[in-house]
Design an enzyme around this catalytic site. Structure first.
Site, PDB file in Angstrom:
ATOM      1  N   ASP A   1       0.660  -0.854   0.197  1.00  0.00           N
ATOM      2  CA  ASP A   1       0.385  -0.262   0.059  1.00  0.00           C
ATOM      3  C   ASP A   1       0.655   1.343  -0.052  1.00  0.00           C
ATOM      4  O   ASP A   1       1.896   1.488   1.024  1.00  0.00           O
ATOM      5  CB  ASP A   1      -1.373   0.011   1.720  1.00  0.00           C
ATOM      6  CG  ASP A   1      -1.411   0.745   0.834  1.00  0.00           C
ATOM      7  OD1 ASP A   1      -1.573   2.118   0.662  1.00  0.00           O
ATOM      8  OD2 ASP A   1      -2.922   0.832   1.840  1.00  0.00           O
TER       9      ASP A   1
ATOM     10  N   LEU B   1       7.825   2.586   1.060  1.00  0.00           N
ATOM     11  CA  LEU B   1       8.465   1.157   0.866  1.00  0.00           C
ATOM     12  C   LEU B   1      10.145   0.434   0.988  1.00  0.00           C
ATOM     13  O   LEU B   1      10.640   1.699   0.190  1.00  0.00           O
ATOM     14  CB  LEU B   1       7.546   0.696  -0.127  1.00  0.00           C
ATOM     15  CG  LEU B   1       7.866   0.685  -1.878  1.00  0.00           C
ATOM     16  CD1 LEU B   1       7.481  -0.177  -1.914  1.00  0.00           C
ATOM     17  CD2 LEU B   1       6.848   2.555  -1.910  1.00  0.00           C
TER      18      LEU B   1
ATOM     19  N   ALA C   1       2.107   7.887 -13.889  1.00  0.00           N
ATOM     20  CA  ALA C   1       0.586   8.226 -14.932  1.00  0.00           C
ATOM     21  C   ALA C   1      -0.232   9.112 -14.354  1.00  0.00           C
ATOM     22  O   ALA C   1      -1.390   9.077 -13.057  1.00  0.00           O
ATOM     23  CB  ALA C   1      -0.141   7.007 -14.479  1.00  0.00           C
TER      24      ALA C   1
ATOM     25  N   TYR D   1      -9.894  13.573  -6.744  1.00  0.00           N
ATOM     26  CA  TYR D   1      -8.315  13.217  -7.573  1.00  0.00           C
ATOM     27  C   TYR D   1      -7.885  14.585  -8.154  1.00  0.00           C
ATOM     28  O   TYR D   1      -6.654  13.988  -8.861  1.00  0.00           O
ATOM     29  CB  TYR D   1     -10.011  12.347  -9.244  1.00  0.00           C
ATOM     30  CG  TYR D   1      -9.401  11.671  -9.819  1.00  0.00           C
ATOM     31  CD1 TYR D   1      -8.393  10.826  -9.503  1.00  0.00           C
ATOM     32  CD2 TYR D   1      -9.056  12.542 -11.340  1.00  0.00           C
ATOM     33  CE1 TYR D   1      -7.989   9.486 -10.886  1.00  0.00           C
ATOM     34  CE2 TYR D   1      -8.464  10.807 -12.062  1.00  0.00           C
ATOM     35  CZ  TYR D   1      -7.927  10.445 -11.966  1.00  0.00           C
ATOM     36  OH  TYR D   1      -6.883   9.211 -12.895  1.00  0.00           O
TER      37      TYR D   1
ATOM     38  N   LYS E   1      -4.518  14.913  -8.326  1.00  0.00           N
ATOM     39  CA  LYS E   1      -3.518  14.489  -9.581  1.00  0.00           C
ATOM     40  C   LYS E   1      -1.910  15.576  -9.686  1.00  0.00           C
ATOM     41  O   LYS E   1      -1.429  15.625  -9.937  1.00  0.00           O
ATOM     42  CB  LYS E   1      -3.978  14.079 -10.582  1.00  0.00           C
ATOM     43  CG  LYS E   1      -4.910  12.495 -10.537  1.00  0.00           C
ATOM     44  CD  LYS E   1      -3.761  11.613 -10.479  1.00  0.00           C
ATOM     45  CE  LYS E   1      -3.847   9.827 -10.760  1.00  0.00           C
ATOM     46  NZ  LYS E   1      -2.873   8.884 -10.703  1.00  0.00           N
TER      47      LYS E   1
ATOM     48  N   THR F   1      -9.849   6.131 -21.714  1.00  0.00           N
ATOM     49  CA  THR F   1      -9.477   4.749 -22.202  1.00  0.00           C
ATOM     50  C   THR F   1     -10.353   3.776 -21.117  1.00  0.00           C
ATOM     51  O   THR F   1     -10.585   3.653 -20.335  1.00  0.00           O
ATOM     52  CB  THR F   1      -7.283   4.800 -21.307  1.00  0.00           C
ATOM     53  OG1 THR F   1      -6.483   5.862 -21.411  1.00  0.00           O
ATOM     54  CG2 THR F   1      -7.755   2.958 -22.539  1.00  0.00           C
TER      55      THR F   1
END
Ligand code: UDP
Length: 271
Positions: free
Chosen positions: A16, A21, A74, A105, A109, A135
């Site tokens: 997650d 990480l 992305a 969102y 982004k 897409t």
């Protein structure tokens, strides 16, 4: 992409990204695709969506820095908001409501892009950023909530087609294979500015419903529902940059893309 996943060096780690990480192995690329992209999905998980795109992006950039790897983000055409410039080139700054419902969102982004470019400026992390326009293709979740899967699902289950607003809003739909080709080509360049990846073939949502009805030989009725808050009125990529830097443009038109997608779902569900 398939070759990459089959490579002996490919290792799947489930993690997650809102938590930092650590990876022991050498890393060449850190590629950040982790976020819901469907409006009903991100509206169901607004805080998680913001965290994946803010803290998640930061953690993955830190991993890239530590591993001296390149970072791939992305991003999305949503960063243009409800655009006042048409079609949208990468140089357009956008028209976004920072406190609207979609901000979980689009603003997240936008932050992801901002932190990516600051880590690039400050620490020299090589970056690639794509802005993905609508897409679709086989293997999408039929309950994903976005328009094409909703319509295919509704036709297959003999329900009305739900059109939000008057259906005259536009989108430019890209087939998944074209997107993947664009990603692979960008990895082979040294271009660090954002790149639009989308199909400039612009259609209204009413037209999408009509084409799907024809392809699926359906006489489904249309049901008009309220337009979601801040739903962009028009959207179409200017793809001059991707044409110029990597000779990329979509090869698959809407009709063909829809036919391939329907073929997949009919094979999956109708027997
Ligand atoms: N839409 C629609 N019916 C649906 C789902 C979506 O009319 O069942 C509309 C939606 O309001 C938007 C467009 O189709 O104007 C594309 O929506 P989608 O959720 O696929 O992606 P978006 O571009 O909004 O992120």
């Amino acid at each position: 992409m398939d070759n990459l996943l089959r490579s002996p060096n490919f290792k799947f780690i489930e993690h997650d990204v809102i938590y930092p990480l650590a990876v022991e192995e050498p890393v060449d690329w850190v590629m950040h695709f982790a976020s819901p992209a469907s409006p009903p999905k991100y509206l169901s998980y607004p805080i998680e969506t913001m965290r994946v795109n803010s803290e998640g992006t930061m953690h993955l950039l830190q991993l890239a820095k530590e591993k001296q790897a390149a970072f791939f983000l992305a991003s999305t055409s949503e960063i243009y908001g409800n655009p006042t410039v048409h079609p949208q080139p990468e140089s357009y700054f956008g028209n976004v409501n920072s406190i609207g419902s979609r901000s979980c969102y689009n603003e997240a982004k936008r932050y992801a892009e901002a932190i990516t470019y600051w880590m690039n400026r400050k620490y020299g992390i090589p970056v690639r950023v794509i802005r993905i326009f609508n897409t679709f293709g086989p293997k999408m979740d039929l309950y994903d909530g976005r328009v094409i899967t909703n319509f295919i699902n509704q036709i297959m289950s003999k329900r009305n087609l739900t059109i939000y607003g008057d259906g005259r809003q536009t989108r430019s739909f890209q087939y998944i294979d074209d997107l993947l080709e664009g990603i692979i080509r960008l990895l082979g360049t040294t271009y660090e500015q954002p790149v639009n990846l989308g199909n400039p073939q612009e259609v209204t949502i009413l037209e999408v419903a009509q084409v799907l009805k024809e392809l699926m030989k359906s006489n489904a009725q249309i049901e008009f529902l309220p337009l979601p808050e801040d739903d962009p009125r028009r959207r179409k990529p200017d793809i001059t940059v991707s044409r110029t830097i990597m000779d990329w443009e979509p090869a698959i038109g809407l009709h063909d893309a829809l036919a391939r997608t329907i073929h997949y779902y009919q094979g999956q569900y109708i027997h």
